[in-house]
Design a protein around this motif. Structure first.
Motif, mmCIF file in Angstrom:
data_model
loop_
_atom_site.group_PDB
_atom_site.id
_atom_site.type_symbol
_atom_site.label_atom_id
_atom_site.label_comp_id
_atom_site.label_asym_id
_atom_site.label_seq_id
_atom_site.Cartn_x
_atom_site.Cartn_y
_atom_site.Cartn_z
ATOM 1 N N ASP A 438 -29.001 -82.342 24.760
ATOM 2 C CA ASP A 438 -28.038 -83.312 24.265
ATOM 3 C C ASP A 438 -26.678 -82.623 24.133
ATOM 4 N N PRO A 440 -22.178 -83.054 24.516
ATOM 5 C CA PRO A 440 -21.104 -84.060 24.411
ATOM 6 C C PRO A 440 -20.850 -84.746 25.758
ATOM 7 N N ARG A 441 -20.638 -86.041 25.760
ATOM 8 C CA ARG A 441 -20.404 -86.818 26.959
ATOM 9 C C ARG A 441 -18.907 -87.004 27.172
ATOM 10 N N THR A 443 -15.484 -88.881 28.190
ATOM 11 C CA THR A 443 -14.986 -90.244 27.985
ATOM 12 C C THR A 443 -14.636 -90.886 29.332
#
Length: 599
Positions: A438, A440-441, A443
């Motif tokens: 998991d 950070p995605r 933007t």
């Protein structure tokens, strides 16, 4: 269906044994003769002050250099026709064998370099020019060179360089003899390729004479390429013709019961490592070969191989049993069905792909059936799924045949060949689940800006545009040593990014992308600051603090001194002023016990 212009570059590691057998059976040696027109028109300089004859010499020199690196066992020869002087075994007039059919070497390349740079100026004096040659006799001379070769030659090819589209004009007999001799060459397995040249504004008409001299194994003769005007065009065409395309294997392709045709399997691309070292004799400089045998100490008899030691069979029985166990059926391709092309995913890549092309020599009509299958697959955008057994000792694999349409450039030169790419499909146990952490995605704004950067930096990629800098440096150093050059040719490393052009095309977008993704104080390429280590004073203060709660006498009487560190023991000795001579932990413990009278 046009022949394709890719040479066979190499095989997979698992096929080394079969490749050795292939070379043993068929010789594995190509023969190439450059037949060069030496009429006065070939020596007229063009706008760049370089004649067609000089272009031919550059092509021959480049080809020999490539042969030394890629296939040094091949034989290359150079024959001039249209000269005043003659030098050939049949005493034909106006034909001069400049270099006999032999392996390329440094002396030959230096000779060609001298001819290309300075020798052409004295060509008329040394060799002369004459229009009274016979092209039939020139082809005959090349055939004689092949037949007189001391080494067995697998593939025989003649590259004819000329800018005269109608030789022997007005002499029907000489033209008829040339056509007859070209047909004889084709029957004996000698291929004739035309490397025609022209200057800007001129025209070379194939239909006047040379089209009748060229033959093809395929059932359709495609249109010939336009005449070459530049060195790059000529080098590209020579490179596709100077090496015989030998199939890794020739296998049957079964479309159903009693419906078979033959195809050749080619490996178009493979990794290219540095050549391995060769042991040479100090006295003769010949290659050394090692042989090993195992003997019984008592009798001196030769022992069997270790693999037979615990086997109750003779070596012949053992080998036959192993061979039968490995066999899974006859070799070949068997059609299992069709799938839409979109079903073949990129992540199905298991190993490098191969390429298949029809083999007309094994089964007549293979080209017609292969072409029909290729055309239907392209029209319907489907992919044949086949069972592929490379040879009788290999396990079967499932493959997808990706159809490829022939592409030609503006000069009618083939860019991509027609055929099928043989893609190896994975089995179920080749798929593995990957744990995705998991993280950070990005933007939507960051993704859009990244797409903009990629779009501005995109270009048409070709693997041929990027040479391996390590290999190139290696070979150029060897070339400089062999040709007595002061220093190797300068090499440009195209694998390095061109930061100037990148900044010009996408500099603003790159800066905007960095502002969106990275913090304000981020500097690309900057080294991370090292975490400052604890100072000696801080360590000493920390150690003194830890000594506050320790009663060293009580610890000695309880026998727990061994659990303390050397630093703590040294600090305790210093604090209690205990005499001590040693620095090891055992010496420190003995000093403390003696001081407090602990036995």
């Amino acid at each position: 269906m046009a022949d394709f212009g890719f040479a066979r570059f190499g095989d997979d590691e698992e096929d080394d044994e079969e490749e050795t057998e292939f070379q043993f059976r068929y010789g594995g040696r190509d023969g190439l003769i450059f037949l060069i027109d030496c009429s006065k028109k070939m020596f007229d300089p063009d706008a760049g002050d370089e004649s067609h004859f000089q272009l031919c010499m550059k092509c021959v020199m480049t080809t020999m250099q490539n042969k030394i690196i890629g296939s040094d066992k091949d034989h290359v020869g150079v024959v001039f026709f249209g000269t005043e002087k003659s030098e050939n075994p049949s005493d034909f007039k106006h034909i001069y064998i400049y270099q006999t059919l032999d392996q390329p070497g440094a002396e030959r390349i230096l000779d060609l370099e001298e001819m290309q740079e300075k020798g052409y100026k004295k060509f008329g004096t040394k060799y002369g020019h004459s229009p009274d040659y016979s092209l039939s006799e020139a082809l005959w001379t090349c055939a004689t060179m092949f037949s007189n070769s001391a080494k067995a030659i697998n593939s025989k090819r003649i590259l004819l360089f000329t800018n005269n589209d109608n030789p022997h004009v007005g002499n029907k007999q000489l033209q008829r003899q040339a056509r007859t001799k070209a047909a004889d060459l084709n029957e004996t397995g000698i291929e004739l390729e035309l490397m025609h040249l022209q200057k800007p504004g001129e025209q070379f008409d194939i239909t006047k004479f040379y089209k009748d001299l060229l033959f093809t194994d395929d059932d359709e003769l495609t249109e010939l390429a336009d005449p070459a005007e530049k060195l790059e065009e000529l080098l590209t065409r020579v490179r596709t013709k100077d090496h015989k395309k030998r199939a890794l294997r020739k296998i049957p392709f079964s479309l159903g019961e009693d419906l078979n045709f033959s195809v050749g399997v080619y490996n178009l691309v493979r990794s290219c490592p540095k050549p391995s070292g060769v042991r040479l004799s100090r006295s003769t400089n010949e290659e050394l070969k090692s042989h090993s045998k195992t003997y019984l100490v008592e009798t001196g008899e030769t022992c069997w191989n270790e693999k037979y030691t615990f086997c109750f069979m003779t070596p012949l029985e053992y080998d036959n049993a192993v061979t039968e166990i490995k066999r899974f059926g006859k070799s070949g391709l068997t059609l299992m069905g069709f799938k839409p092309r979109s079903k073949i995913k990129k992540h199905y890549h298991v190993r490098p792909a191969s390429f298949i092309y029809p083999d007309e020599n094994t089964i007549a009509g293979s080209t017609t059936l292969f072409t029909a299958l290729l055309k239907k697959c392209l029209d319907r955008d489907v992919v044949p799924i086949c069972k592929f057994t490379p040879n009788k000792n290999s396990p079967p694999k499932f493959v997808a045949l990706i159809p490829q349409k022939e592409e030609i450039d503006e000069h009618n030169v083939q860019v991509t060949p027609p055929g099928f790419h043989l893609i190896f499909l994975p089995f179920a146990d080749d798929f593995r689940k990957v744990k995705i952490e998991d993280v950070p995605r990005a933007t939507t704004e960051q993704i859009d800006k990244a797409k903009e950067v990629v779009k501005k930096l995109a270009f048409n990629f070709s693997s041929e545009s990027f040479e391996n800098p390590v290999l190139q440096k290696h070979w150029r150093n060897i070339e400089a040593l062999a040709l007595d050059q002061d220093e190797p040719e300068e090499m440009i490393d195209y694998t390095l990014p061109n930061e100037t052009k990148m900044a010009k095309r996408a500099g603003k977008s790159i800066d905007e992308f960095k502002d969106l993704v990275f913090p304000a104080d981020y500097v690309p390429g900057a080294k991370k600051r090292a975490v400052p280590s604890e100072s000696a004073a801080a360590k000493k203060a920390k150690l003194a603090e830890s000594m506050v709660d320790i009663d060293i006498k009580a610890e000695a009487q309880a026998g727990r001194l061994g659990k303390l560190t050397v630093a703590v023991l040294k600090e305790a000795i210093k604090k209690e002023k205990i005499p001590s001579t040693g620095s090891k932990k055992a010496d420190l413990i003995d000093a403390i016990n003696k001081y407090f009278g602990v036995a």
